[in-house]
Scaffold this motif. Structure first.
Motif, PDB file in Angstrom:
ATOM      1  N   TYR A 104       3.965 -10.570  -7.265  1.00 41.26           N
ATOM      2  CA  TYR A 104       3.330  -9.257  -7.408  1.00 41.26           C
ATOM      3  C   TYR A 104       3.018  -8.707  -6.016  1.00 41.26           C
ATOM      4  O   TYR A 104       2.415  -9.403  -5.180  1.00 41.26           O
ATOM      5  N   LEU A 105       3.429  -7.458  -5.778  1.00 46.52           N
ATOM      6  CA  LEU A 105       3.237  -6.797  -4.491  1.00 46.52           C
ATOM      7  C   LEU A 105       2.444  -5.507  -4.700  1.00 46.52           C
ATOM      8  O   LEU A 105       2.692  -4.751  -5.656  1.00 46.52           O
ATOM      9  N   LYS A 106       1.525  -5.254  -3.787  1.00 41.44           N
ATOM     10  CA  LYS A 106       0.681  -4.053  -3.827  1.00 41.44           C
ATOM     11  C   LYS A 106       0.720  -3.391  -2.445  1.00 41.44           C
ATOM     12  O   LYS A 106       0.482  -4.049  -1.427  1.00 41.44           O
ATOM     13  N   THR A 107       1.018  -2.091  -2.430  1.00 44.49           N
ATOM     14  CA  THR A 107       1.093  -1.341  -1.170  1.00 44.49           C
ATOM     15  C   THR A 107       0.227  -0.102  -1.260  1.00 44.49           C
ATOM     16  O   THR A 107      -0.122   0.367  -2.351  1.00 44.49           O
ATOM     17  N   ILE A 108      -0.094   0.448  -0.099  1.00 45.44           N
ATOM     18  CA  ILE A 108      -0.955   1.617  -0.012  1.00 45.44           C
ATOM     19  C   ILE A 108      -0.248   2.870  -0.532  1.00 45.44           C
ATOM     20  O   ILE A 108      -0.894   3.844  -0.962  1.00 45.44           O
ATOM     21  N   GLU A 109       1.090   2.885  -0.490  1.00 44.43           N
ATOM     22  CA  GLU A 109       1.833   4.059  -0.935  1.00 44.43           C
ATOM     23  C   GLU A 109       1.671   4.318  -2.432  1.00 44.43           C
ATOM     24  O   GLU A 109       1.853   5.463  -2.874  1.00 44.43           O
ATOM     25  N   ARG A 110       1.343   3.294  -3.220  1.00 44.58           N
ATOM     26  CA  ARG A 110       1.173   3.477  -4.670  1.00 44.58           C
ATOM     27  C   ARG A 110      -0.298   3.468  -5.084  1.00 44.58           C
ATOM     28  O   ARG A 110      -0.614   3.269  -6.252  1.00 44.58           O
ATOM     29  N   ALA A 111      -1.200   3.676  -4.148  1.00 39.03           N
ATOM     30  CA  ALA A 111      -2.628   3.650  -4.466  1.00 39.03           C
ATOM     31  C   ALA A 111      -3.041   4.801  -5.374  1.00 39.03           C
ATOM     32  O   ALA A 111      -4.005   4.690  -6.134  1.00 39.03           O
ATOM     33  N   HIS A 112      -2.307   5.928  -5.300  1.00 40.60           N
ATOM     34  CA  HIS A 112      -2.648   7.084  -6.130  1.00 40.60           C
ATOM     35  C   HIS A 112      -2.034   6.999  -7.524  1.00 40.60           C
ATOM     36  O   HIS A 112      -2.221   7.920  -8.331  1.00 40.60           O
ATOM     37  N   MET A 113      -1.316   5.918  -7.821  1.00 43.31           N
ATOM     38  CA  MET A 113      -0.690   5.724  -9.138  1.00 43.31           C
ATOM     39  C   MET A 113      -1.153   4.375  -9.710  1.00 43.31           C
ATOM     40  O   MET A 113      -0.512   3.345  -9.484  1.00 43.31           O
ATOM     41  N   PRO A 114      -2.271   4.338 -10.384  1.00 41.19           N
ATOM     42  CA  PRO A 114      -2.752   3.048 -10.934  1.00 41.19           C
ATOM     43  C   PRO A 114      -1.767   2.413 -11.916  1.00 41.19           C
ATOM     44  O   PRO A 114      -1.727   1.185 -12.032  1.00 41.19           O
ATOM     45  N   LYS A 115      -0.984   3.235 -12.590  1.00 38.36           N
ATOM     46  CA  LYS A 115      -0.022   2.690 -13.556  1.00 38.36           C
ATOM     47  C   LYS A 115       1.074   1.882 -12.857  1.00 38.36           C
ATOM     48  O   LYS A 115       1.564   0.886 -13.391  1.00 38.36           O
ATOM     49  N   ASP A 116       1.478   2.323 -11.682  1.00 37.28           N
ATOM     50  CA  ASP A 116       2.534   1.657 -10.915  1.00 37.28           C
ATOM     51  C   ASP A 116       1.978   1.019  -9.645  1.00 37.28           C
ATOM     52  O   ASP A 116       2.684   0.949  -8.620  1.00 37.28           O
ATOM     53  N   LEU A 117       0.751   0.524  -9.718  1.00 39.77           N
ATOM     54  CA  LEU A 117       0.131  -0.007  -8.507  1.00 39.77           C
ATOM     55  C   LEU A 117       0.791  -1.296  -8.045  1.00 39.77           C
ATOM     56  O   LEU A 117       0.967  -1.519  -6.844  1.00 39.77           O
ATOM     57  N   TRP A 118       1.199  -2.175  -9.010  1.00 39.66           N
ATOM     58  CA  TRP A 118       1.748  -3.488  -8.654  1.00 39.66           C
ATOM     59  C   TRP A 118       3.256  -3.485  -8.913  1.00 39.66           C
ATOM     60  O   TRP A 118       3.735  -3.004  -9.936  1.00 39.66           O
ATOM     61  N   GLU A 119       3.999  -4.042  -7.968  1.00 39.87           N
ATOM     62  CA  GLU A 119       5.441  -4.250  -8.102  1.00 39.87           C
ATOM     63  C   GLU A 119       5.686  -5.722  -8.427  1.00 39.87           C
ATOM     64  O   GLU A 119       5.213  -6.615  -7.723  1.00 39.87           O
ATOM     65  N   ARG A 120       6.454  -5.968  -9.495  1.00 43.49           N
ATOM     66  CA  ARG A 120       6.673  -7.340  -9.954  1.00 43.49           C
ATOM     67  C   ARG A 120       8.120  -7.746  -9.693  1.00 43.49           C
ATOM     68  O   ARG A 120       9.057  -7.025 -10.073  1.00 43.49           O
ATOM     69  N   VAL A 121       8.288  -8.915  -9.092  1.00 43.14           N
ATOM     70  CA  VAL A 121       9.612  -9.459  -8.783  1.00 43.14           C
ATOM     71  C   VAL A 121       9.731 -10.828  -9.439  1.00 43.14           C
ATOM     72  O   VAL A 121       8.905 -11.728  -9.189  1.00 43.14           O
ATOM     73  N   LYS A 122      10.750 -11.012 -10.270  1.00 41.18           N
ATOM     74  CA  LYS A 122      10.949 -12.292 -10.952  1.00 41.18           C
ATOM     75  C   LYS A 122      11.553 -13.301  -9.990  1.00 41.18           C
ATOM     76  O   LYS A 122      12.553 -13.015  -9.311  1.00 41.18           O
ATOM     77  N   LEU A 123      10.957 -14.490  -9.944  1.00 46.59           N
ATOM     78  CA  LEU A 123      11.421 -15.539  -9.040  1.00 46.59           C
ATOM     79  C   LEU A 123      12.392 -16.467  -9.758  1.00 46.59           C
ATOM     80  O   LEU A 123      12.244 -16.740 -10.959  1.00 46.59           O
ATOM     81  N   PRO A 124      13.405 -17.023  -9.066  1.00 43.87           N
ATOM     82  CA  PRO A 124      14.337 -17.973  -9.688  1.00 43.87           C
ATOM     83  C   PRO A 124      13.629 -19.271 -10.078  1.00 43.87           C
ATOM     84  O   PRO A 124      12.563 -19.605  -9.576  1.00 43.87           O
TER      85      PRO A 124
END
Length: 244
Positions: A63-83
């Motif tokens: 899970y990744l969180k950046t300042i660029e998505r702070a104004h969008m709580p719905k898309d605040l976290w980016e999820r990447v599936k690990l192998p």
């Protein structure tokens, strides 16, 4: 405009619903917390740039969180599936956290390693059959005991009443009163069936089978002919003995 220091001061000194205070220290119950400790570097609320590892049904996600998505709580976290491969998963973490702080990268890999080891230990334990201990509340035990006691008393009472009524019926106590109001056919049938049951219990069963002689063939009887004694010879011998 989001300011991380202001958020931390409010969360740390005023109120936070995720903090768990103890004698050893303060812990954080937020599922996105990287270390589980309530401090400035590990707080997911007071860091606009944050990364963590979460597990869902045996699958790990970054899970990744950046300042660029702070104004969008719905898309605040980016999820990447690990192998599923441990080393390939570490490569994916390095790829997505290439320009992030080294301390955050180290803590992320450390969390992933611990969760991966925990999952490996859980798999053989899940395959083993273990006894499951179920607790029963004391209130339920007392209630079931009272119900059982009442049922036993009711059964004994019904049996005693039935036995007393049958004894009176056999003695003819209700003969005169029931002859006018209710026919005695049902009672007589009941007494007859009861007598039959008693007779069946007392008398042993008798079975009739065929005679054993009928099962023997005539040819088999001829085999015993050599052992027959002639009556005439027997009479002659008797006469000789008489003359002697």
């Amino acid at each position: 405009m989001q300011h991380d220091e202001v958020i931390w001061q409010v969360v740390r000194h005023n109120n936070c619903s995720f903090v768990a205070k103890s004698t050893t220290g303060n812990f954080c119950r937020n599922p996105y917390n990287l270390t589980g400790i309530c401090n400035r570097s590990s707080c997911p609320l007071a860091n606009s740039r944050y990364a963590t590892i979460r597990q869902d049904n045996g699958v790990f996600y970054l899970y990744l969180k950046t300042i660029e998505r702070a104004h969008m709580p719905k898309d605040l976290w980016e999820r990447v599936k690990l192998p599923r491969n441990y080393y390939k998963a570490l490569e994916v973490i390095d790829e997505h956290l290439m320009y992030w702080p080294k301390l955050l990268i180290h803590k992320t890999k450390q969390r992933f390693t611990k969760m991966h080891q925990m999952l490996l230990r859980m798999k053989p334990l899940a395959l083993k059959t273990r006894e499951k201990i179920m607790t029963v509340p004391t209130k339920d035990k007392k209630r079931e005991a009272r119900r059982e006691e009442k049922a036993q008393r009711a059964a004994l009472l019904e049996k005693s009443i039935e036995k007393e009524l049958l004894e009176r019926l056999k003695k003819g106590v209700y003969q005169q009163s029931l002859s006018n109001d209710y026919p005695l056919e049902e009672y007589s049938k009941f007494l007859d069936t009861e007598k039959l049951q008693l007779a069946d219990e007392e008398e042993p069963e008798v079975e009739y089978v065929e005679d054993f002689d009928e099962l023997v063939d005539e040819d088999d009887m001829e085999d015993f002919g050599c052992f027959t004694i002639d009556e005439s010879e027997g009479d002659g011998e008797n006469n000789e003995n008489g003359n002697l």
